[in-house]
Motif scaffolding. Sequence first.
Motif, PDB file in Angstrom:
ATOM      1  N   ASP A 106      36.275  47.931  41.191  1.00 46.11           N
ATOM      2  CA  ASP A 106      37.666  47.567  41.490  1.00 46.11           C
ATOM      3  C   ASP A 106      38.646  48.354  40.629  1.00 46.11           C
ATOM      4  N   ILE A 107      38.275  48.595  39.363  1.00 41.31           N
ATOM      5  CA  ILE A 107      39.145  49.390  38.495  1.00 41.31           C
ATOM      6  C   ILE A 107      39.205  50.831  38.991  1.00 41.31           C
ATOM      7  N   TYR A 108      38.086  51.338  39.432  1.00 43.97           N
ATOM      8  CA  TYR A 108      38.039  52.694  39.993  1.00 43.97           C
ATOM      9  C   TYR A 108      38.977  52.831  41.187  1.00 43.97           C
ATOM     10  N   GLN A 109      39.034  51.829  42.057  1.00 46.04           N
ATOM     11  CA  GLN A 109      39.918  51.878  43.222  1.00 46.04           C
ATOM     12  C   GLN A 109      41.390  51.910  42.814  1.00 46.04           C
ATOM     13  N   VAL A 110      41.724  51.161  41.771  1.00 48.11           N
ATOM     14  CA  VAL A 110      43.101  51.191  41.262  1.00 48.11           C
ATOM     15  C   VAL A 110      43.418  52.575  40.690  1.00 48.11           C
ATOM     16  N   MET A 111      42.466  53.143  39.970  1.00 41.01           N
ATOM     17  CA  MET A 111      42.658  54.481  39.408  1.00 41.01           C
ATOM     18  C   MET A 111      42.880  55.513  40.511  1.00 41.01           C
ATOM     19  N   LYS A 112      42.099  55.431  41.576  1.00 39.15           N
ATOM     20  CA  LYS A 112      42.250  56.370  42.689  1.00 39.15           C
ATOM     21  C   LYS A 112      43.644  56.292  43.289  1.00 39.15           C
ATOM     22  N   GLN A 113      44.163  55.080  43.435  1.00 41.24           N
ATOM     23  CA  GLN A 113      45.511  54.938  43.998  1.00 41.24           C
ATOM     24  C   GLN A 113      46.541  55.574  43.077  1.00 41.24           C
ATOM     25  N   CYS A 114      46.362  55.389  41.774  1.00 44.07           N
ATOM     26  CA  CYS A 114      47.270  56.017  40.808  1.00 44.07           C
ATOM     27  C   CYS A 114      47.197  57.538  40.924  1.00 44.07           C
ATOM     28  N   ASP A 115      45.986  58.069  41.013  1.00 45.57           N
ATOM     29  CA  ASP A 115      45.793  59.518  41.165  1.00 45.57           C
ATOM     30  C   ASP A 115      46.499  60.043  42.411  1.00 45.57           C
ATOM     31  N   GLU A 116      46.278  59.371  43.524  1.00 47.48           N
ATOM     32  CA  GLU A 116      46.832  59.823  44.801  1.00 47.48           C
ATOM     33  C   GLU A 116      48.353  59.836  44.789  1.00 47.48           C
ATOM     34  N   GLN A 117      48.955  58.961  43.998  1.00 40.11           N
ATOM     35  CA  GLN A 117      50.412  58.878  43.950  1.00 40.11           C
ATOM     36  C   GLN A 117      51.021  59.761  42.866  1.00 40.11           C
ATOM     37  N   GLY A 118      50.176  60.412  42.068  1.00 36.64           N
ATOM     38  CA  GLY A 118      50.684  61.322  41.051  1.00 36.64           C
ATOM     39  C   GLY A 118      50.917  60.704  39.699  1.00 36.64           C
ATOM     40  N   GLY A 119      50.439  59.457  39.494  1.00 35.74           N
ATOM     41  CA  GLY A 119      50.568  58.837  38.185  1.00 35.74           C
ATOM     42  C   GLY A 119      49.634  59.489  37.175  1.00 35.74           C
ATOM     43  N   LEU A 120      49.867  59.219  35.905  1.00 37.15           N
ATOM     44  CA  LEU A 120      49.053  59.780  34.829  1.00 37.15           C
ATOM     45  C   LEU A 120      47.973  58.761  34.471  1.00 37.15           C
ATOM     46  N   CYS A 121      46.746  59.029  34.878  1.00 33.76           N
ATOM     47  CA  CYS A 121      45.662  58.054  34.767  1.00 33.76           C
ATOM     48  C   CYS A 121      44.642  58.485  33.710  1.00 33.76           C
ATOM     49  N   VAL A 122      44.258  57.529  32.859  1.00 35.06           N
ATOM     50  CA  VAL A 122      43.332  57.780  31.756  1.00 35.06           C
ATOM     51  C   VAL A 122      42.176  56.787  31.854  1.00 35.06           C
ATOM     52  N   SER A 123      40.948  57.271  31.816  1.00 34.04           N
ATOM     53  CA  SER A 123      39.796  56.372  31.761  1.00 34.04           C
ATOM     54  C   SER A 123      39.319  56.256  30.316  1.00 34.04           C
ATOM     55  N   VAL A 124      38.915  55.040  29.935  1.00 35.03           N
ATOM     56  CA  VAL A 124      38.350  54.776  28.612  1.00 35.03           C
ATOM     57  C   VAL A 124      36.997  54.117  28.840  1.00 35.03           C
ATOM     58  N   THR A 125      35.919  54.838  28.601  1.00 37.90           N
ATOM     59  CA  THR A 125      34.578  54.321  28.847  1.00 37.90           C
ATOM     60  C   THR A 125      33.634  54.759  27.725  1.00 37.90           C
ATOM     61  N   ASN A 126      32.452  54.158  27.706  1.00 39.74           N
ATOM     62  CA  ASN A 126      31.453  54.560  26.719  1.00 39.74           C
ATOM     63  C   ASN A 126      30.254  55.231  27.381  1.00 39.74           C
ATOM     64  N   VAL A 127      30.397  55.574  28.678  1.00 46.18           N
ATOM     65  CA  VAL A 127      29.285  56.172  29.420  1.00 46.18           C
ATOM     66  C   VAL A 127      29.757  57.456  30.093  1.00 46.18           C
ATOM     67  N   GLU A 128      29.257  58.584  29.632  1.00 49.77           N
ATOM     68  CA  GLU A 128      29.602  59.875  30.228  1.00 49.77           C
ATOM     69  C   GLU A 128      29.137  59.923  31.690  1.00 49.77           C
ATOM     70  N   GLY A 129      29.999  60.446  32.560  1.00 48.84           N
ATOM     71  CA  GLY A 129      29.633  60.613  33.959  1.00 48.84           C
ATOM     72  C   GLY A 129      29.630  59.347  34.781  1.00 48.84           C
ATOM     73  N   SER A 130      30.124  58.244  34.248  1.00 42.69           N
ATOM     74  CA  SER A 130      30.166  56.982  34.985  1.00 42.69           C
ATOM     75  C   SER A 130      31.222  57.040  36.088  1.00 42.69           C
ATOM     76  N   LEU A 131      31.223  56.038  36.951  1.00 44.01           N
ATOM     77  CA  LEU A 131      32.117  56.026  38.116  1.00 44.01           C
ATOM     78  C   LEU A 131      33.568  56.246  37.725  1.00 44.01           C
ATOM     79  N   MET A 132      34.032  55.546  36.723  1.00 36.77           N
ATOM     80  CA  MET A 132      35.450  55.628  36.359  1.00 36.77           C
ATOM     81  C   MET A 132      35.846  56.997  35.822  1.00 36.77           C
ATOM     82  N   THR A 133      34.887  57.773  35.352  1.00 37.13           N
ATOM     83  CA  THR A 133      35.229  59.113  34.869  1.00 37.13           C
ATOM     84  C   THR A 133      35.436  60.089  36.024  1.00 37.13           C
TER      85      THR A 133
END
Length: 352
Positions: A106-133
């Motif tokens: 669900d967080i990934y879907q929100v991030m995608k919407q931000c990306d598509e609209q041109g917002g500045l999106c930052v992921s904070v995770t502890n797993v390289e290559g995970s979905l949110m990255t």
Amino acid sequence: MIDTSASIFWREIFQQPTAVRDCLKANREIFQEIAAEVKRRGIKTVVFVGRGSSDHANLVGRYLFETRCGMIGSICAPSVVTAYKSDIDYSNVLMIAVSQSGGAQDIYQVMKQCDEQGGLCVSVTNVEGSLMTQAGKYKINNHCGPEMSITAGKSYLTQVTIVTALAAYISQDPELLQVLDELEEIVETSLKVLEPQVRDVVRFYRNTEHMILSGRGLMDALANEVELKIQETSYLDARCYGSADYRHGPIATAMRFVPYMFFIADEKTNYCAIDLLKRLKEETHIWCTVVSNKPEIAQMGDTSVVLPENCDGIRGVFAGAIVGQMFSCLCSLSRGFNPDSPKGVSKKTVTV
């Protein structure tokens, strides 16, 4: 003496000085890049997205961004995008999306919407290559090493480190920048001075089934995280209320034999928690533990935990988080449970 030798969670609590040091060292350049872009684009709104402990780190971030950066802070409800299908405008926001596993759909879907609209999106995770990255312009890794206990300790503290650092670099606030320089020492010192105090206090909670936690501002953000830790490790009915909100209805449920824990380590908001504590003592004769960096405030409790003297405000969040982690781990063990593997809880919980 409660035996912690077999607890992974306890072991990882003591890995946190190294974790915050490595997190800051690895990410300093990206913090600077994000801060520069926020200023260049004139972004005045920050949207935080997360679940569980990650969202409690976001609560800390919201207070810092609003009080130090002068930015409007919002905690996102992912269902606005995933369930309600809202076309919310993220075109000129800084979005900080936080998840230990990075697998939150669900967080990934929100991030995608931000990306598509041109917002500045930052992921904070502890797993390289995970979905949110796979979404967002900037990818920040906690660099706290694998977290083996399901109960989040060092991932939470490094998440708070990251949101603190972002607020510091964007605001260029001298105090926040100084906190970053002191952070490893703050955590190291807290671990040394707090363990015997928490061990002494936790014995009073072994047989209770209910407790209330309270603070205000940054201390309320902290208390929300401690509430979760206690719930998932000790299966206690722990409930958190802001010391201002508690007066607006919940105070009617106050009972003498339900213990309270007050976090009072923020000079800007201490007055509110102190006033509530005094009122509850006078009207309901509650029993409580007070966690504070000021001995004269701590002694207002029936039991107390005294933080290092300099641990006020955001420093108090880091020290107080260690109190909460130690307390929840020790309480769990004293009640015969396993704090490393809470019932029904997964390291990667996926909601859509």
